[in-house]
Structure formats: C-alpha cells, structure tokens
Design an enzyme around this catalytic site. Structure first.
Site, PDB file in Angstrom:
ATOM      1  N   LYS A 174      65.154  88.023 -27.268  1.00  0.00           N
ATOM      2  CA  LYS A 174      63.919  88.735 -27.606  1.00  0.00           C
ATOM      3  C   LYS A 174      64.232  90.206 -27.821  1.00  0.00           C
ATOM      4  O   LYS A 174      64.455  90.959 -26.880  1.00  0.00           O
ATOM      5  CB  LYS A 174      62.864  88.615 -26.496  1.00  0.00           C
ATOM      6  CG  LYS A 174      61.493  89.066 -27.025  1.00  0.00           C
ATOM      7  CD  LYS A 174      60.502  89.423 -25.957  1.00  0.00           C
ATOM      8  CE  LYS A 174      60.651  90.823 -25.436  1.00  0.00           C
ATOM      9  NZ  LYS A 174      60.435  91.870 -26.459  1.00  0.00           N
ATOM     10  N   GLU A 249      70.811  95.899 -16.832  1.00  0.00           N
ATOM     11  CA  GLU A 249      71.335  97.226 -17.155  1.00  0.00           C
ATOM     12  C   GLU A 249      70.121  98.121 -17.350  1.00  0.00           C
ATOM     13  O   GLU A 249      69.362  97.944 -18.289  1.00  0.00           O
ATOM     14  CB  GLU A 249      72.202  97.150 -18.417  1.00  0.00           C
ATOM     15  CG  GLU A 249      73.186  98.296 -18.497  1.00  0.00           C
ATOM     16  CD  GLU A 249      72.632  99.472 -19.250  1.00  0.00           C
ATOM     17  OE1 GLU A 249      71.732 100.155 -18.704  1.00  0.00           O
ATOM     18  OE2 GLU A 249      73.103  99.719 -20.373  1.00  0.00           O
ATOM     19  N   CYS A 283      71.010 105.027 -22.374  1.00  0.00           N
ATOM     20  CA  CYS A 283      70.919 104.678 -20.953  1.00  0.00           C
ATOM     21  C   CYS A 283      71.887 105.526 -20.132  1.00  0.00           C
ATOM     22  O   CYS A 283      71.611 105.846 -18.984  1.00  0.00           O
ATOM     23  CB  CYS A 283      71.175 103.200 -20.756  1.00  0.00           C
ATOM     24  SG  CYS A 283      72.610 102.602 -21.622  1.00  0.00           S
ATOM     25  N   GLU A 381      64.184 108.947 -15.259  1.00  0.00           N
ATOM     26  CA  GLU A 381      64.776 108.809 -16.589  1.00  0.00           C
ATOM     27  C   GLU A 381      63.735 109.201 -17.645  1.00  0.00           C
ATOM     28  O   GLU A 381      62.643 108.662 -17.678  1.00  0.00           O
ATOM     29  CB  GLU A 381      65.221 107.362 -16.812  1.00  0.00           C
ATOM     30  CG  GLU A 381      65.923 107.189 -18.135  1.00  0.00           C
ATOM     31  CD  GLU A 381      66.521 105.793 -18.308  1.00  0.00           C
ATOM     32  OE1 GLU A 381      65.775 104.804 -18.217  1.00  0.00           O
ATOM     33  OE2 GLU A 381      67.745 105.699 -18.545  1.00  0.00           O
TER      34      GLU A 381
HETATM   35  P1  NAI Z   1      60.907  98.285 -21.336  1.00  0.00           P
HETATM   36  O1  NAI Z   1      61.809  98.086 -20.182  1.00  0.00           O
HETATM   37  O2  NAI Z   1      59.454  98.029 -21.150  1.00  0.00           O
HETATM   38  O3  NAI Z   1      61.386  97.351 -22.564  1.00  0.00           O
HETATM   39  C1  NAI Z   1      62.689  96.812 -22.704  1.00  0.00           C
HETATM   40  C2  NAI Z   1      62.579  95.344 -23.099  1.00  0.00           C
HETATM   41  O4  NAI Z   1      61.943  94.629 -22.049  1.00  0.00           O
HETATM   42  C3  NAI Z   1      61.734  95.084 -24.348  1.00  0.00           C
HETATM   43  O5  NAI Z   1      62.293  94.012 -25.075  1.00  0.00           O
HETATM   44  C4  NAI Z   1      60.395  94.679 -23.768  1.00  0.00           C
HETATM   45  O6  NAI Z   1      59.611  93.888 -24.628  1.00  0.00           O
HETATM   46  C5  NAI Z   1      60.828  93.898 -22.543  1.00  0.00           C
HETATM   47  N1  NAI Z   1      59.823  93.805 -21.487  1.00  0.00           N
HETATM   48  C6  NAI Z   1      58.872  94.720 -21.155  1.00  0.00           C
HETATM   49  N2  NAI Z   1      58.109  94.255 -20.151  1.00  0.00           N
HETATM   50  C7  NAI Z   1      58.577  93.036 -19.822  1.00  0.00           C
HETATM   51  C8  NAI Z   1      58.202  92.063 -18.853  1.00  0.00           C
HETATM   52  N3  NAI Z   1      57.189  92.245 -18.019  1.00  0.00           N
HETATM   53  N4  NAI Z   1      58.911  90.907 -18.800  1.00  0.00           N
HETATM   54  C9  NAI Z   1      59.947  90.701 -19.636  1.00  0.00           C
HETATM   55  N5  NAI Z   1      60.339  91.577 -20.571  1.00  0.00           N
HETATM   56  C10 NAI Z   1      59.671  92.735 -20.668  1.00  0.00           C
HETATM   57  O7  NAI Z   1      61.141  99.748 -21.898  1.00  0.00           O
HETATM   58  P2  NAI Z   1      60.117 100.676 -22.721  1.00  0.00           P
HETATM   59  O8  NAI Z   1      58.735 100.516 -22.197  1.00  0.00           O
HETATM   60  O9  NAI Z   1      60.337 100.429 -24.156  1.00  0.00           O
HETATM   61  O10 NAI Z   1      60.659 102.134 -22.366  1.00  0.00           O
HETATM   62  C11 NAI Z   1      60.249 102.779 -21.169  1.00  0.00           C
HETATM   63  C12 NAI Z   1      61.398 103.488 -20.516  1.00  0.00           C
HETATM   64  O11 NAI Z   1      62.389 102.542 -20.154  1.00  0.00           O
HETATM   65  C13 NAI Z   1      62.136 104.486 -21.374  1.00  0.00           C
HETATM   66  O12 NAI Z   1      61.511 105.730 -21.394  1.00  0.00           O
HETATM   67  C14 NAI Z   1      63.472 104.527 -20.684  1.00  0.00           C
HETATM   68  O13 NAI Z   1      63.421 105.401 -19.593  1.00  0.00           O
HETATM   69  C15 NAI Z   1      63.668 103.130 -20.182  1.00  0.00           C
HETATM   70  N6  NAI Z   1      64.545 102.347 -21.079  1.00  0.00           N
HETATM   71  C16 NAI Z   1      65.845 102.198 -20.723  1.00  0.00           C
HETATM   72  C17 NAI Z   1      66.715 101.545 -21.566  1.00  0.00           C
HETATM   73  C18 NAI Z   1      68.153 101.364 -21.217  1.00  0.00           C
HETATM   74  O14 NAI Z   1      68.978 101.229 -22.100  1.00  0.00           O
HETATM   75  N7  NAI Z   1      68.521 101.295 -19.978  1.00  0.00           N
HETATM   76  C19 NAI Z   1      66.291 101.029 -22.878  1.00  0.00           C
HETATM   77  C20 NAI Z   1      64.889 101.194 -23.132  1.00  0.00           C
HETATM   78  C21 NAI Z   1      64.066 101.849 -22.259  1.00  0.00           C
END
Ligand code: NAI
Ligand code: MG
Length: 485
Positions: A174, A249, A283, A381
């Site tokens: 996904k 991660e 990240c 972050e």
């Molecule tokens: P997110 O963690 O919500 O999204 C990442 C992935 O998880 C997406 O594919 C999303 O659809 C999925 N996801 C979201 N909620 C979920 C759930 N309840 N169950 C299963 N999958 C789920 O990240 P978002 O909202 O786009 O960004 C928010 C913050 O997260 C950013 O500001 C950043 O700080 C952090 N982030 C960190 C990343 C990294 O590489 N470690 C990458 C993206 C965001």
C-alpha cells in the site's frame, strides 16, 4: 488528468465501491490523477490473491534463480524508463528532478542487489549430539503487507518488494495516499518480467481504511511499515491479535554533531545537506545540529549565509535544489512547527513562505538557533526544512544531548580526531552513524533504528532475514531408534 486502476491478482481493477480519490502535484496544487479508494473488501481481495499465489501458484514452485532473474529484469525496466519515472515522481512528491533520478538508480540497484542475493540464502547444519542430521532451512514468511510513506515513493516500494520477492514471499503493497503513481506505473511491467498473478498486489487507499485492515488481516503473516511513530505504535497493537511479524522504520530527530576541529567548509555543507535534502522530508534528517561552542557563532553565520542561497523552485527544473513539500497537510504541519519554533528559540533565516514560486507548498529553509534540547522543535519530528541548532561545550555534553531523544535512527559526527570520533560513534544510540558525512545510503548496508525509531533492519543481508522463517529439521540416522516403550 489520468485515471488509474490498482493492481490485484495481475489485473487492473477499480475498488469494490468504484470510488476514487485525487492525487496532487504539490508544486501547482493541481490534481494530476485519480486512483481507486480501497477499503477492507479490496484488502480481502488482494490478500486472497497473494495467499493463493504463495500457497499454490507457480510462485510457490519458483526457484531462487527464477526469482533472481525476475528482479534483474525489473531493475532493467526501471533503468530503461528512468526519465519518465523520475519526472512522474518529482511531479507527484515535489522533490527536485535530479534527486528523483538518483532515487530511480537506487531503485534499480535495490532490485539488482536482491536479485543476486536470492541465490545466496543459505541453510545450516546443526551439530547436534545424536546420530542424526539436523538442518535449519530458511523459508519465506508468507504473505507480506507493506505500508510505505510518500518521501521516497518508488524507492520505499523497492526496499520492501525486493527482499520479499527474493525470499519467495507474496506481497500486498500500500503506497502512501499522496504518492501512489510510480508504484502503479512499475506494476505495468510485472507480467512482462515474469511475476505470476497475485505475487505483488498494489492497493491504493488511505491509512485507516486500507492500511489498518491489511495490518489486522488474519491471512497476512508479516507487516513492514515505514512512516510516523504514531502510526507505528498503532500497528504494533493491531498486529498483536494475529501475532504478525512486524518491522518498523519510524523516523527520528537525528543529531548531526560538529566538533571545532572539523573541516569547516565541509561541515557547513554537511549540516545543510543533512537537514535540507529532499526538503527535509527524510526519516534520517540531521534536524538537530549540535555545534561546539568555540565555533558556534561562526558556524551559524556561515550556515545561514549558505542556506540563503539554496535554490527553491519547480521540481522539474534542473537547477532546483529544493521543491515544495508533498502536500497541503504537510505544509501546514511544518508551518505550525515553525510558529512553535519562533516562541521557543531564535530564528536565523526562513520562517515564512518564500515569495516565489507563487503557488505550491514551498517552505523556505529555516534555521532556529540557541535551541534548548527540551524544546518541541528539538524533540518532535518535523519532516520539513527546519533545523534546530544547539550549542555544546564538550564531548560529554555532545553525547548526552545527542542521545537525549526518544528516537535513535541516525546520527553523524564531524571531527579530524580519530580517537574522539570513535568514542562518540560507540556512545551514540542510533542504528546508522555517519562520520564526516550525513545521508549516503547503500543497499549493501543495514538500515533501521534504535529506541522509538523502530525495530528490524532493511537492506543488505539483514533485509532479507526479515522475510524468512527458520525451520528446524531433525533426520534420524539411527536405524534402531530408542524403543522407549
Ligand atoms: P503516516 O505514518 O500517517 O503515513 C505513512 C503510511 O502509513 C501511509 O501509507 C499511510 O496511509 C499509512 N497509515 C496511516 N495510518 C495508518 C493506520 N492507522 N494503519 C495502517 N496504515 C496507516 O505519515 P503522514 O501522516 O503522512 O506524515 C506524518 C508525519 O509522519 C510526518 O510529518 C513525519 O514526521 C512522519 N513520517 C515519517 C516517515 C519516515 O520515513 N519515517 C515517512 C512519512 C512520514
Ligand atoms: Mg498520518
């Protein structure tokens, strides 16, 4: 505007409900595509396809050589189609085109690396004290659910798919709802490179409606997730009911530490590159810049001067060094941290939207200084071009500040003193540590975090381990076994 379908069981399909959601270009704020809005029913379909492929299809009979060759063919496709893929990636997530081209090369290299590794997964003969042959066999973990973020869309897909396919797993991937396009484009070549139907399924949808059902699905054996710490914690809880294997991660608040004896020019560039590459949506961003007090003001001045020269602009222009943030939501989130920062620390540069380009989710490179390590901008972050510069007095204090964070993904240390460097390297509680550099990442080396940055390792031989189970086989060689009764 292009209307995409998603890829389940080797077919291009709508969602069960027939609904779609829009995908944007963050540099124009315009809609560039629509993709199916998958829900739990669609997840069921994708998991059923993966399950069938893993349990009984041709994939279950595939050899390691078959899987390796297939990954090489996929890598070649990505290389051949790099200009188109890189352009689409930049249009969809906003990163400069030059960076997208590097990403595509890394995507291909990742498929090649695991293509080669497929045939090097070895079992083991266990030296048991019996007249027996005791073996450890390595077997694929089964169906893997893979949930990825939007900052390196196709590269994150490659980091997940390549080791899983080399191991012999079947996948339901996904992509992030913001950036599903390059993964869907890549799926067009799956059949051609020889992937049987159902081995890789790509579902497009949101976290709560498509991600969560995948994590909870009883027929899924493993979840690999990259994203926010908040969602990572929910995933661990959701996966508990079915005792899934989980790897996470989750990003961080990585310290980039500069001692006074570091090469000054390289250090300034390294501080900026560490936190501003990919608009800071990284990240492992070096978002806490720790600087020894004796060079602190000179360092800050030089950093600020150079940051002012970073060229913001449309992602597809080759001179652009920083594009827009990925989405309105991320733009607002980062700006809210900028406002918090203005109350917590001093602002050296940035702190507002740049005057040009007129449209798009641009945030100017922003540097806060005299930041206390307990401030929110030093602990949380931000995932945007926002740096927190923190002074330190000596090595002990540098280590204490560096480790004073709930995260532990990455860190970097800059100095010419090899004794000091290695003391600091050993003291840092982080999964990736750079010396006199920050950010270069190689598929051959392990990637993952300590503490709340997650668990498990991607890349290298470590990456395939996370998709393998170990089966112990005991073969009795004694023709007259014990006769206990
Ligand atoms: P997110 O963690 O919500 O999204 C990442 C992935 O998880 C997406 O594919 C999303 O659809 C999925 N996801 C979201 N909620 C979920 C759930 N309840 N169950 C299963 N999958 C789920 O990240 P978002 O909202 O786009 O960004 C928010 C913050 O997260 C950013 O500001 C950043 O700080 C952090 N982030 C960190 C990343 C990294 O590489 N470690 C990458 C993206 C965001
Ligand atoms: Mg979210």
């Amino acid at each position: 505007m292009k209307s995409y379908r998603m890829y389940i069981n080797g077919e291009w399909v709508e969602s069960c409900r027939g609904t779609y959601f829009p995908v944007h270009d963050p540099s124009t704020e315009e809609i560039i595509a629509e993709v199916p809005d998958a829900n739990a029913q669609d997840v069921d379909r994708a998991v059923a396809a993966a399950r069938a492929a893993f349990d009984s299809g041709p994939w279950s009979q595939s050899t390691a050589q078959d899987r390796g060759r297939l990954l090489f063919r996929l890598a070649q496709k990505v290389r051949d189609e790099t200009p188109r893929l890189a352009e689409l990636e930049s249009r969809n997530c906003g990163k400069p085109i030059v960076e997208s081209e590097y990403d595509m090369a890394d995507v291909a290299t990742c498929f090649e690396y695991y293509g080669g590794l497929a045939t090097k997964v070895l079992g083991h003969v266990n030296p048991v004290p019996a007249n027996a042959l005791s073996l450890s066999l390595r077997e694929p973990v089964g169906v893997a659910g893979q949930i990825i973020p939007w900052n390196y869309p196709l590269l994150m897909a490659a980091w997940k798919l390549a080791p899983a396919l080399a191991a012999g797993c079947a996948c339901v991937l996904k992509p992030a709802e913001q950036t599903p396009l390059t993964a869907l484009e890549m799926a067009q070549w799956f059949e051609e490179v020889g992937l049987p139907p159902g081995v890789v399924n790509i579902i497009t949808g949101f976290g709560e409606t498509a991600g969560a059902p995948l994590v909870q699905h009883p027929q899924v054996n493993k979840i690999a997730f990259t994203g926010s710490a908040a969602v990572g914690k929910q995933i661990v809880k959701m996966a508990a009911d079915t005792v899934k294997r989980v790897t996470l991660e989750l990003g961080g608040k990585s310290p980039n530490i500069f001692f006074a004896d570091a090469d000054f020019e390289a250090a300034i560039d390294g501080a900026l590159f560490g936190v501003f590459i990919n608009q800071g949506e990284v990240c492992s961003a070096g978002s806490r810049i720790l600087v020894e007090r004796t060079i602190y003001s000179r360092f800050l001045e030089a950093m600020t001067e150079k940051a002012g020269r970073i060229k913001l602009g449309p992602p597809l222009e080759r001179e652009t060094k920083m594009g827009p943030l990925v989405s309105k939501e991320q733009y607002e989130r980062v700006n809210s941290y900028v406002e918090i920062g203005k109350k917590e620390a001093k602002l050296a540069i940035g702190g507002s939207r740049p005057a040009s380009p007129a449209r798009g989710y641009y945030v100017a490179p922003t540097i806060f200084y005299d930041v206390d390590n307990s401030a929110r901008i030093a602990r949380e972050e931000i995932f945007g071009p926002v740096a927190a510069v923190i002074p330190f007095n000596n090595e002990t204090e540098a280590i204490r500040l560096a480790n004073d964070t709930p995260y532990g993904l990455a860190a970097a240390v800059w100095s010419r003193d090899i004794f000091k460097v290695f003391r600091v390297v050993k003291a840092l509680r982080a999964g990736v540590v750079w010396v006199n550099h920050m950010q270069p990442t190689y598929v051959e080396a392990p990637w993952g975090g300590y503490k709340q940055s997650g668990f498990g390792r991607e890349l290298g031989p470590w990456g395939i381990e996370e998709y393998l189970e170990t089966k112990q086989v005991h073969i009795n060689l004694d023709e007259q076994p014990i006769g206990w009764y």
